[in-house]
Design a protein around this motif. Structure first.
Motif, short mmCIF file in Angstrom:
data_model
loop_
_atom_site.label_atom_id
_atom_site.label_comp_id
_atom_site.label_asym_id
_atom_site.label_seq_id
_atom_site.Cartn_x
_atom_site.Cartn_y
_atom_site.Cartn_z
N ARG A 190 -38.44 18.74 47.58
CA ARG A 190 -38.15 19.03 48.98
C ARG A 190 -38.52 20.48 49.31
NH1 ARG A 190 -33.31 16.10 47.96
NH2 ARG A 190 -32.06 18.03 47.99
N ILE A 191 -38.26 21.38 48.38
CA ILE A 191 -38.61 22.78 48.63
C ILE A 191 -40.13 22.93 48.71
CG2 ILE A 191 -38.56 25.10 47.65
CD1 ILE A 191 -35.87 24.38 46.38
N LEU A 192 -40.85 22.27 47.80
CA LEU A 192 -42.31 22.37 47.82
C LEU A 192 -42.88 21.77 49.11
CD1 LEU A 192 -43.15 21.38 44.12
CD2 LEU A 192 -43.33 23.65 45.15
N ALA A 193 -42.27 20.70 49.59
CA ALA A 193 -42.75 20.08 50.82
C ALA A 193 -42.50 20.96 52.03
CB ALA A 193 -42.07 18.72 51.01
N SER A 194 -41.51 21.85 51.96
CA SER A 194 -41.18 22.69 53.11
C SER A 194 -41.84 24.06 53.05
CB SER A 194 -39.65 22.88 53.17
OG SER A 194 -39.20 23.67 52.07
N LEU A 195 -42.68 24.30 52.04
CA LEU A 195 -43.23 25.65 51.87
C LEU A 195 -44.19 26.02 53.00
CD1 LEU A 195 -43.85 25.87 48.01
CD2 LEU A 195 -41.92 26.69 49.36
N GLY A 196 -44.74 25.05 53.67
CA GLY A 196 -45.66 25.38 54.76
C GLY A 196 -44.94 25.86 56.01
N GLY A 197 -43.63 25.62 56.10
CA GLY A 197 -42.89 26.02 57.29
C GLY A 197 -42.27 27.40 57.13
N SER A 198 -41.43 27.72 58.09
CA SER A 198 -40.81 29.04 58.07
C SER A 198 -39.28 28.95 58.11
CB SER A 198 -41.27 29.87 59.28
OG SER A 198 -40.98 29.19 60.49
N GLY A 199 -38.73 27.74 58.12
CA GLY A 199 -37.29 27.59 58.20
C GLY A 199 -36.64 27.74 56.83
N PRO A 200 -35.33 27.56 56.77
CA PRO A 200 -34.62 27.65 55.49
C PRO A 200 -35.02 26.50 54.55
CG PRO A 200 -33.15 26.88 57.21
CD PRO A 200 -34.41 27.27 57.91
N ILE A 201 -34.87 26.73 53.29
CA ILE A 201 -35.23 25.70 52.32
C ILE A 201 -34.20 24.58 52.41
CG2 ILE A 201 -36.42 27.26 50.77
CD1 ILE A 201 -33.93 27.42 49.07
N PRO A 202 -34.65 23.30 52.29
CA PRO A 202 -33.75 22.15 52.53
C PRO A 202 -32.96 21.76 51.29
CG PRO A 202 -35.98 21.38 52.18
CD PRO A 202 -36.06 22.87 52.11
N VAL A 203 -32.08 22.63 50.80
CA VAL A 203 -31.25 22.29 49.65
C VAL A 203 -29.83 22.78 49.91
CG1 VAL A 203 -33.11 22.34 47.95
CG2 VAL A 203 -31.86 24.44 48.46
N ASN A 204 -28.89 22.10 49.28
CA ASN A 204 -27.49 22.49 49.36
C ASN A 204 -27.19 23.44 48.20
OD1 ASN A 204 -24.53 21.82 48.23
ND2 ASN A 204 -24.55 21.68 50.48
N ALA A 205 -26.53 24.55 48.51
CA ALA A 205 -26.31 25.58 47.51
C ALA A 205 -25.51 25.05 46.34
CB ALA A 205 -25.59 26.78 48.14
N GLY A 206 -24.44 24.31 46.62
CA GLY A 206 -23.62 23.80 45.53
C GLY A 206 -24.37 22.82 44.66
N ALA A 207 -25.10 21.90 45.31
CA ALA A 207 -25.86 20.90 44.55
C ALA A 207 -26.93 21.58 43.70
CB ALA A 207 -26.49 19.90 45.50
N TRP A 208 -27.58 22.59 44.29
CA TRP A 208 -28.62 23.30 43.53
C TRP A 208 -28.03 24.03 42.32
CZ3 TRP A 208 -33.57 23.66 42.58
CH2 TRP A 208 -34.05 24.78 41.91
N GLN A 209 -26.93 24.72 42.52
CA GLN A 209 -26.31 25.45 41.42
C GLN A 209 -25.90 24.49 40.30
OE1 GLN A 209 -26.19 28.64 41.06
NE2 GLN A 209 -26.85 29.28 43.11
N SER A 210 -25.38 23.33 40.68
CA SER A 210 -24.92 22.37 39.68
C SER A 210 -26.10 21.77 38.91
CB SER A 210 -24.13 21.27 40.36
OG SER A 210 -23.78 20.27 39.41
N SER A 211 -27.10 21.27 39.63
CA SER A 211 -28.22 20.59 38.95
C SER A 211 -29.08 21.57 38.17
CB SER A 211 -29.08 19.84 39.98
OG SER A 211 -29.64 20.76 40.92
#
Length: 508
Positions: free
Chosen positions: A230-251
């Motif tokens: 999802r982060i790689l797919a959003s790299l062309g844009g300028s908005g925030p990265i589409p991930v949840n902080a808690g989920a990212w920290q856990s995984s």
């Protein structure tokens, strides 16, 4: 010489592998703190710069102190490692990168360096370190080379995953915003991690590959990879990265711990395999030095004893072979040429035998060849003699009949007055003359001399006319000669045939 060569290679290989393993173990222990703390300093520096240098510097200063403590020991170990002489360019490149660490920190402290630039500067030092690790693998035993490459690649995969985690943690600390430069670094790290992970699975054995396959099939990694996509797919844009902080920290945390655990298991297994290989080589060196020397002594004794016996038997066999080739066989051929009878068994005596089975078999084979050669020569001589006798008998009979036929034709020519009949008789006479020439040629081929001959010399003109008479197209040939020379009687017949052959070739 062979024993010394084999023993030296085996012992040298065992010593070299033992020295390499000792050096690698010592170097790994010495450089491990730098490998652990430098990425930690990179993460602390990046997050501190992302916060606008407003967050606490305690973590950053702590990691810097640990890195400073680790560098001297690592530098000393790398400089004193004479085993890695061919890796000197990679070591020098690593030292050059570490020399820039003071400037990097000063730029970070002054705010002159952006977070992505600081991140890339630390990553460059880690890249140089892994380049050295790769270059040192050329000293590994060939049987462990691919496994060693896979182990280093797995450590690099862990390093790239830490880079991704640091970049995403920095973005989450900045309200999900990731700069274009950071996005590019994230994409590069993700791509390289995927490629290296494929290499890890290729180079490692099934047993060593199992922990990484377990990580790849775990739910935490699937969740990590989904967020990475999802982060790689959003790299062309300028908005925030589409991930949840808690989920990212856990995984990401679970994935990094699992990768580190798999890496440690692989390294432990590789160390065990290397020690086992070294022990086996030491055993081989002992066998090559002790049992090998005993085997060499016994082999030399047997070689001398057996070699002398073989030399004596082969010398006798060689004398028999030379006697056959240089004396008996030429004598048999000469006897056959003279027409003498030859006793095959008497002229092909068996050579001296030997108690060595192989030489005895060669002697028997040579005896058979000798008998076959003499027998074949005798049979060929008899066959040629018989064939020549057959040719001679048939030719003499044909010559006798043709003489009688020519006499009858000559008598008929003298009694005939009719021109047409006389012309036919002349042609028949000419044909018979040609047949006589061929019959006399067969007599010569059989090795005998034609019965027809002349005692006195014959004029050349008569010889030429006789030659023309033996040619089919004789009416086309004119004899024009005023020579008064004579041909010796014993050569007349051969000269007539020779000239007749030449004339017949010309008319044809």
């Amino acid at each position: 010489a062979l024993w010394a060569f084999a023993a030296s290679i085996t012992v040298r290989g065992a010593i070299s592998d033992h020295t390499y393993n000792t050096s690698v173990t010592s170097l790994t222990t010495t450089i491990e703190p730098l490998t652990i703390e430098l990425p930690a300093e990179r993460e602390a520096s990046y997050l501190w710069l992302i916060s606008g240098r407003r967050s606490s510097e305690a973590s950053l200063l702590t990691t810097r102190r640990l890195v400073d403590e680790a560098i001297p020991a690592a530098r000393s170990a790398l400089q004193g490692g004479s085993l890695f002489a061919d890796s000197r360019p990679a070591i020098n490149a690593l030292f050059a990168q570490l020399a820039q660490l003071g400037k990097i920190r000063a730029a970070i402290d002054s705010g002159a360096m952006s977070p992505p630039a600081a991140f890339q500067a630390y990553s460059g030092i880690m890249d140089a370190e892994f380049s050295f690790f790769k270059s040192s693998l050329q000293y590994r035993p060939s049987s462990l080379a691919e496994i060693s490459i896979g182990t280093v690649d797995s450590a690099y995969v862990y390093e790239l995953a830490r880079r991704e985690a640091t970049l995403v943690d920095g973005a989450l600390a900045d309200r999900g915003q990731m700069s274009p430069s950071a996005r590019q670094l994230f994409a590069s790290s993700a791509a390289n991690r995927g490629l290296l992970m494929n290499d890890v699975l290729v180079f490692l054995t099934p047993d060593l590959r199992a922990p990484y396959l377990s990580v790849a099939n775990s739910p935490a990694y699937h969740e990590y990879q989904a967020m990475e996509d999802r982060i790689l797919a959003s790299l062309g844009g300028s908005g925030p990265i589409p991930v949840n902080a808690g989920a990212w920290q856990s995984s990401s945390g679970t994935y990094l711990v699992a990768m580190l655990d798999a890496e440690l298991k692989t390294a432990t297994t590789l160390t065990t395999m290397t020690a086992s290989l070294t022990d086996r080589q030491v055993t081989e060196a002992i066998l090559a030095g002790g049992a090998g020397l005993l085997a060499v002594v016994v082999s030399v004794f047997l070689l001398v004893w057996f070699g002398r016996k073989v030399t004596r038997d082969l010398t006798r066999l060689d004398d028999n072979v030379r006697g056959m080739a240089q004396e008996r066989l030429p004598r048999v051929v000469e006897q056959l040429r003279r027409g003498d009878d030859v006793d095959v068994l008497a002229e092909s005596p068996p050579p001296d035998t030997s108690t060595i089975q192989e030489i005895a078999q060669i002697a028997e084979s040579f005896a058979a060849v000798q008998r076959a050669a003499v027998g074949a020569a005798v049979d060929q001589a008899r066959m040629r003699k018989g064939v020549n006798q057959v040719f001679l008998n048939i030719s003499l009979r044909s010559q006798s009949l043709l003489h009688r036929q020519l006499a009858m034709l000559d008598s008929m020519e003298r009694r005939t007055g009719e021109a047409k009949a006389l012309a036919d008789l002349f042609r028949l006479d000419h044909l018979t003359t040609r047949m006589r020439r061929h019959a006399e040629s067969l007599i010569i081929l059989s090795g005998a001399t034609p019965g027809r001959g002349w005692r006195d010399p014959v004029p050349v003109v008569d010889v030429l006319r006789a030659s023309v008479a033996e040619v089919e197209d004789y009416v086309r040939v004119d004899v024009v000669s005023e020579s008064q020379d004579l041909v010796a009687g014993n050569a007349v017949n051969d000269v007539i045939h020779l000239v007749a052959e030449l004339i017949e070739n010309a008319t044809a």
